[in-house]
Design a protein around this motif. Structure first.
Motif, mmCIF file in Angstrom:
data_model
loop_
_atom_site.group_PDB
_atom_site.id
_atom_site.type_symbol
_atom_site.label_atom_id
_atom_site.label_comp_id
_atom_site.label_asym_id
_atom_site.label_seq_id
_atom_site.Cartn_x
_atom_site.Cartn_y
_atom_site.Cartn_z
ATOM 1 N N ARG A 1 -6.935 54.192 10.973
ATOM 2 C CA ARG A 1 -5.452 54.830 10.441
ATOM 3 C C ARG A 1 -5.293 53.724 9.232
ATOM 4 N NH1 ARG A 1 -3.158 56.789 7.196
ATOM 5 N NH2 ARG A 1 -1.288 57.864 7.285
ATOM 6 N N TYR A 2 -5.207 52.556 9.630
ATOM 7 C CA TYR A 2 -5.257 51.563 8.484
ATOM 8 C C TYR A 2 -6.012 51.555 7.411
ATOM 9 C CZ TYR A 2 -1.080 49.408 11.376
ATOM 10 O OH TYR A 2 0.085 49.612 11.922
ATOM 11 N N ARG B 1 -7.903 54.018 6.348
ATOM 12 C CA ARG B 1 -7.838 55.058 5.423
ATOM 13 C C ARG B 1 -6.589 55.123 4.446
ATOM 14 N NH1 ARG B 1 -5.390 60.120 7.977
ATOM 15 N NH2 ARG B 1 -6.112 59.252 9.666
ATOM 16 N N GLU B 2 -5.576 54.307 5.144
ATOM 17 C CA GLU B 2 -4.352 54.162 4.190
ATOM 18 C C GLU B 2 -4.913 53.089 2.949
ATOM 19 O OE1 GLU B 2 -0.387 56.010 3.624
ATOM 20 O OE2 GLU B 2 -2.259 56.234 4.547
#
Length: 364
Positions: A71-72, A74-75
């Motif tokens: 998730r990190y 991807r951001e």
């Protein structure tokens, strides 16, 4: 009876187009600052190095390869794509770093790795509050406030020194390589974690080398590397280099990006001159800029230099009740101060691969 309007005269009509243009400039600065933070994270997490070794890959594949949380990642990839640093294919949801970008963002780039330099922005941001206080109250911010400073400086200097110290920097001083090979005493002023000293000690085992720095943690890191490399001819000492009494004289003294940080740089330069052998040489590496603001306006990284000065180099000197010389003391001031310290023969050299520094070769 006449009356006088005490209000100041209008400065002129505001041009709406210029307002919009400047607002766009400020939004660009905001985005550039945000990108800098994300590039720093990409360096620290190894994401650029990971991307450089992958074909077009999804965020999940990149995260798995880097050992990070998807998730990190991807951001972060979103920020890098928006900044045009990484390319994105929406049809396959894959990301790729162009090789031209990897050439200046990965550890394999060595001294060309600009991603490592971006780490200084979050470092400086961490002391914004005490620096703002200094604007109002005076004084300075001491070294303990700068978390990771010596680690970052060691990383930066190692990239350059590993690539160029022996083969490109030492030859700037005529005859120095031969003298080091034969065996002389050399001192490094403000040695930090001592990597330059250790590189020279390994290359020139007949010479005796000593590094001086007033930060005990940095000196211990230098000693640890010397032990790891088995360098009996390298030693390190915690010392204020404004006083070199009792150290003897040296065939060469070096200072790598260290003089302008000193509390009292003029005193340090005088001590250097006094502790050189009659045929000794001082190699001072420091910022390649002018002492005159107007001459620095065309340097693309000049805002960075003045920011580093305000938020580190100048304030740490003032925090020691020093002179606050600052990062952008400039070649003109450096030449004047070297002359005042007793150096009658000074040459200024440059290296193509080092766009930030000037190399002062000084003799008495």
């Amino acid at each position: 009876m006449t009356t006088t309007d005490a209000r100041p005269a209008a400065a002129g009509a505001v041009d709406p187009a210029r307002v919009q243009e400047f607002a766009g400039q400020m939004f660009g600065a905001l985005s550039a600052g945000a990108t800098t933070l994300m590039v720093s994270i990409g360096h620290r997490t190894g994401l650029f190095d990971t991307l450089a070794g992958l074909p077009p890959s999804t965020s999940a594949q990149i995260a798995a390869e880097a050992g990070l949380h998807e998730r990190y990642v991807r951001e972060w990839l979103g920020a890098m794509t928006a900044a045009r640093i990484v390319t994105y294919d929406p049809a396959t949801a894959t990301y790729l770093i162009p090789p031209e970008h990897a050439a200046v963002l990965t550890r394999a780039a060595g001294p060309d790795n600009l991603a490592s330099l971006m780490q200084f922005v979050p470092l400086l941001a961490g002391v914004q509050d005490p620096v703002v206080r200094c604007f109002r109250e005076g004084g300075g911010v001491g070294y303990p406030a700068f978390d990771r400073f010596h680690d970052l400086m060691a990383e930066q200097s190692a990239q350059t020194n590993d690539a160029a110290l022996i083969d490109r920097v030492v030859p700037l001083v005529p005859g120095l390589a031969a003298r080091l090979a034969e065996g002389i005493r050399l001192a490094d002023i403000g040695c930090g974690q001592g990597h330059a000293v250790n590189l020279l000690a390994r290359e020139y085992p007949r010479s005796e080398l000593v590094g001086y720095d007033f930060e005990a943690d940095a000196v211990e890191a230098a000693r640890a590397e010397a032990r790891e490399w088995n360098l009996p001819n390298a030693r390190f000492e915690v010392r204020d280099v404004a006083d070199l009494a009792g150290t003897g004289t040296f065939g060469a003294i070096t200072a790598f990006d260290a003089i302008h940080d000193q509390a009292h740089p003029a005193a340090v330069l005088s001590e250097v001159a006094a502790h050189l052998d009659p045929d000794g040489v001082f190699l001072m590496v420091d910022m390649r800029a002018s002492s005159d603001l107007e001459k620095n306006l065309e340097i693309p990284w000049a805002p960075y230099l003045y920011t580093v000065s305000t938020m580190h180099c100048m304030t740490v000197s003032l925090g020691l009740d020093g002179d606050g010389l600052g990062t952008v003391w400039g070649v003109e001031t450096a030449l004047r101060m070297l002359a005042e310290a007793g150096f009658e023969d000074v040459r200024v050299e440059t290296l193509d691969e080092d766009f930030i520094n000037a190399y002062f070769v000084a003799r008495r």
